[in-house]
Design a protein around this motif. Structure first.
Motif, PDB file in Angstrom:
ATOM      1  N   SER A  38       0.814  -1.224   0.000  1.00 54.28           N
ATOM      2  CA  SER A  38       0.000   0.000   0.000  1.00 54.28           C
ATOM      3  C   SER A  38       0.843   1.267   0.000  1.00 54.28           C
ATOM      4  O   SER A  38       0.333   2.344  -0.308  1.00 54.28           O
ATOM      5  N   ASP A  39       2.128   1.144   0.333  1.00 55.47           N
ATOM      6  CA  ASP A  39       3.002   2.321   0.407  1.00 55.47           C
ATOM      7  C   ASP A  39       3.901   2.444  -0.827  1.00 55.47           C
ATOM      8  O   ASP A  39       5.070   2.824  -0.727  1.00 55.47           O
ATOM      9  N   VAL A  40       3.344   2.129  -1.992  1.00 53.44           N
ATOM     10  CA  VAL A  40       4.103   2.181  -3.241  1.00 53.44           C
ATOM     11  C   VAL A  40       3.455   3.173  -4.203  1.00 53.44           C
ATOM     12  O   VAL A  40       2.248   3.094  -4.465  1.00 53.44           O
ATOM     13  N   HIS A  41       4.263   4.100  -4.724  1.00 49.28           N
ATOM     14  CA  HIS A  41       3.827   5.010  -5.792  1.00 49.28           C
ATOM     15  C   HIS A  41       4.226   4.415  -7.128  1.00 49.28           C
ATOM     16  O   HIS A  41       5.375   4.008  -7.316  1.00 49.28           O
ATOM     17  N   VAL A  42       3.266   4.362  -8.053  1.00 50.79           N
ATOM     18  CA  VAL A  42       3.559   3.806  -9.374  1.00 50.79           C
ATOM     19  C   VAL A  42       3.441   4.894 -10.432  1.00 50.79           C
ATOM     20  O   VAL A  42       2.463   5.640 -10.448  1.00 50.79           O
ATOM     21  N   PRO A  43       4.426   4.999 -11.327  1.00 51.06           N
ATOM     22  CA  PRO A  43       4.353   5.973 -12.419  1.00 51.06           C
ATOM     23  C   PRO A  43       3.662   5.359 -13.639  1.00 51.06           C
ATOM     24  O   PRO A  43       3.215   4.207 -13.606  1.00 51.06           O
ATOM     25  N   GLU A  44       3.601   6.123 -14.716  1.00 46.76           N
ATOM     26  CA  GLU A  44       3.054   5.603 -15.963  1.00 46.76           C
ATOM     27  C   GLU A  44       3.910   4.445 -16.471  1.00 46.76           C
ATOM     28  O   GLU A  44       5.115   4.398 -16.251  1.00 46.76           O
ATOM     29  N   ARG A  45       3.280   3.517 -17.163  1.00 49.41           N
ATOM     30  CA  ARG A  45       3.929   2.366 -17.797  1.00 49.41           C
ATOM     31  C   ARG A  45       4.803   1.562 -16.823  1.00 49.41           C
ATOM     32  O   ARG A  45       5.871   1.088 -17.161  1.00 49.41           O
ATOM     33  N   TRP A  46       4.279   1.357 -15.638  1.00 47.79           N
ATOM     34  CA  TRP A  46       5.000   0.498 -14.683  1.00 47.79           C
ATOM     35  C   TRP A  46       4.645  -0.966 -14.889  1.00 47.79           C
ATOM     36  O   TRP A  46       5.427  -1.848 -14.525  1.00 47.79           O
ATOM     37  N   ILE A  47       3.495  -1.221 -15.491  1.00 46.93           N
ATOM     38  CA  ILE A  47       3.028  -2.595 -15.650  1.00 46.93           C
ATOM     39  C   ILE A  47       3.470  -3.229 -16.959  1.00 46.93           C
ATOM     40  O   ILE A  47       3.921  -4.382 -16.997  1.00 46.93           O
ATOM     41  N   GLU A  48       3.372  -2.487 -18.064  1.00 44.06           N
ATOM     42  CA  GLU A  48       3.553  -3.072 -19.389  1.00 44.06           C
ATOM     43  C   GLU A  48       4.890  -3.768 -19.607  1.00 44.06           C
ATOM     44  O   GLU A  48       4.904  -4.907 -20.136  1.00 44.06           O
ATOM     45  N   PRO A  49       6.029  -3.177 -19.247  1.00 40.63           N
ATOM     46  CA  PRO A  49       7.308  -3.875 -19.512  1.00 40.63           C
ATOM     47  C   PRO A  49       7.413  -5.227 -18.814  1.00 40.63           C
ATOM     48  O   PRO A  49       7.963  -6.182 -19.380  1.00 40.63           O
ATOM     49  N   VAL A  50       6.880  -5.321 -17.601  1.00 42.01           N
ATOM     50  CA  VAL A  50       6.969  -6.583 -16.858  1.00 42.01           C
ATOM     51  C   VAL A  50       6.073  -7.640 -17.493  1.00 42.01           C
ATOM     52  O   VAL A  50       6.484  -8.786 -17.702  1.00 42.01           O
ATOM     53  N   LEU A  51       4.841  -7.270 -17.815  1.00 40.00           N
ATOM     54  CA  LEU A  51       3.924  -8.239 -18.402  1.00 40.00           C
ATOM     55  C   LEU A  51       4.383  -8.687 -19.789  1.00 40.00           C
ATOM     56  O   LEU A  51       4.233  -9.859 -20.154  1.00 40.00           O
ATOM     57  N   GLU A  52       4.936  -7.774 -20.559  1.00 39.33           N
ATOM     58  CA  GLU A  52       5.445  -8.148 -21.879  1.00 39.33           C
ATOM     59  C   GLU A  52       6.573  -9.164 -21.753  1.00 39.33           C
ATOM     60  O   GLU A  52       6.675 -10.107 -22.547  1.00 39.33           O
ATOM     61  N   LEU A  53       7.425  -8.986 -20.742  1.00 45.17           N
ATOM     62  CA  LEU A  53       8.503  -9.949 -20.509  1.00 45.17           C
ATOM     63  C   LEU A  53       7.923 -11.304 -20.107  1.00 45.17           C
ATOM     64  O   LEU A  53       8.352 -12.347 -20.629  1.00 45.17           O
ATOM     65  N   MET A  54       6.971 -11.318 -19.217  1.00 42.48           N
ATOM     66  CA  MET A  54       6.396 -12.579 -18.759  1.00 42.48           C
ATOM     67  C   MET A  54       5.632 -13.286 -19.879  1.00 42.48           C
ATOM     68  O   MET A  54       5.645 -14.511 -19.977  1.00 42.48           O
ATOM     69  N   GLU A  55       5.002 -12.519 -20.752  1.00 45.78           N
ATOM     70  CA  GLU A  55       4.304 -13.112 -21.889  1.00 45.78           C
ATOM     71  C   GLU A  55       5.269 -13.751 -22.882  1.00 45.78           C
ATOM     72  O   GLU A  55       4.907 -14.669 -23.607  1.00 45.78           O
ATOM     73  N   SER A  56       6.510 -13.283 -22.890  1.00 44.10           N
ATOM     74  CA  SER A  56       7.486 -13.793 -23.855  1.00 44.10           C
ATOM     75  C   SER A  56       8.042 -15.152 -23.475  1.00 44.10           C
ATOM     76  O   SER A  56       8.665 -15.832 -24.299  1.00 44.10           O
ATOM     77  N   ASP A  57       7.846 -15.579 -22.233  1.00 49.12           N
ATOM     78  CA  ASP A  57       8.412 -16.842 -21.762  1.00 49.12           C
ATOM     79  C   ASP A  57       7.505 -17.406 -20.675  1.00 49.12           C
ATOM     80  O   ASP A  57       7.457 -16.883 -19.566  1.00 49.12           O
TER      81      ASP A  57
END
Length: 340
Positions: free
Chosen positions: A91-110
């Motif tokens: 709950s104490d995490v600030h997220v900026p724009e495009r914090w999700i996409e790079p990680v999910l794209e990597l996980m989708e690749s393998d």
């Protein structure tokens, strides 16, 4: 590769964290695209639930009937969440724009990538890494965890040195992306840990069953840290020492188990003696209480080892430092992973 974030659930476990929800939930809502956002509440009494209901009606709330702690709280909450990927987010995490996409794209690749974390920077000092996760988790052969960007209390300045994609030993529970089927297949987080080091245990089990744990430095979030238990709290000392020992007992190969545990007991007692010399008698007692708790519950930990143990080759796993980080840090004065 494009990925539809609608298959992802961002789940924030909350217990009396109203001030953090007020400060950080807006960024999660604003920058998480089509992900389902969920607050799982551990029976808070500070108005957290009412705040979310009133200010963010689009956020789903899962109400738990008591404070189950971090581990069992997530286990119970995620039984009620259907998604391809979970993001366990403090709950104490600030997220900026495009914090999700790079990680999910990597996980989708393998499909063998079960767990991944972004770069974890300090909310208070954004130019520096944050303690919980930093540039990806590592561990030494005695089971002491550390990170790229953080060894014990030394935090590196972020100069782009970990702007990479790297296989690691463990990913931080402060912001952990995990495949839902793997999470449930491995039985979730170890409930007896309550909190602290549970993500290391989970990632170790995932590694032993053939999955990869990754770090993607092209995504980043900002973490306050210590929001639930400050590092000076003896309860945190107890959990760290108890869980650190149980972590080894559950997962180490049999041939390495006895000598490693014997040396860890010695080092734990040395740490307790140093605490006494420093006037930290409550922390020293917490170390001894941790060992006593392990003995009292040895039958439970024995069952857990039998249930989860796989004959993995621990020293050859990625992210294992084949030496003693205690020796390198305190004796040889090495402060960064690149110096090891």
């Amino acid at each position: 590769m494009d990925y539809n974030p609608a298959h992802t659930a961002v789940v924030i476990l909350n217990w009396n964290g109203l001030r953090y929800l007020q400060e950080f939930l807006p960024s999660v809502v604003a920058h998480s695209g089509n992900c389902e956002i969920i607050v799982a509440d551990n029976a808070s009494t500070d108005g957290s639930v009412a705040f979310v209901q009133e200010q963010f009606p689009q956020v789903r709330i899962i109400l738990l009937d008591q404070n189950y702690g971090f581990c069992e709280g997530y286990n119970k909450a995620l039984q009620q969440v259907e998604a391809k990927y979970y993001v366990l987010l403090n709950s104490d995490v600030h997220v900026p724009e495009r914090w999700i996409e790079p990680v999910l794209e990597l996980m989708e690749s393998d499909e063998n990538i079960a767990v991944c974390q972004p770069k974890i920077l300090s909310q208070q000092h954004p130019g520096f890494f944050e303690y919980a996760g930093a540039g990806g988790g590592m561990i030494d052969t005695l089971g002491y965890p550390f990170c790229r960007g953080r060894i014990f209390e030394h935090l590196e300045e972020d100069k782009g040195q970990y702007n990479d994609v790297q296989e690691i030993f463990w990913a931080t529970g402060a912001c952990m992306f995990v495949r839902a089927n793997v999470y449930h297949g491995l039985g979730g987080l170890e409930p007896a840990f309550f909190a602290h080091m549970e993500e290391i245990d989970f990632c170790w089990r995932a590694r032993n069953t053939g999955y990869k744990v990754m770090y993607n430095g092209f995504s980043k979030v900002y973490h306050v840290g210590g929001g639930t238990l400050h590092k000076s709290n003896p309860r945190k000392t107890f959990l760290n020492f108890r869980n650190g020992f149980a972590l080894l007992y559950k997962n180490l190969p049999s041939k390495e188990l006895i000598p490693t545990l014997a040396l860890r007991i010695l080092l734990d007692w040395i740490a307790a003696f140093r605490m006494i010399l420093a006037g930290q008698t409550k922390d020293a007692k917490a170390v001894l209480d941790a060992h006593a708790d392990l003995l009292r519950n040895s039958s439970y930990w024995g069952r857990q080892r039998k249930k989860h143990y796989h004959k993995g080759n621990f020293p050859k796993l990625a992210g294992v430092y084949k030496g003693s980080i205690v020796w390198e840090y305190f004796v040889r004065q090495k402060r960064t992973v690149k110096e090891l």
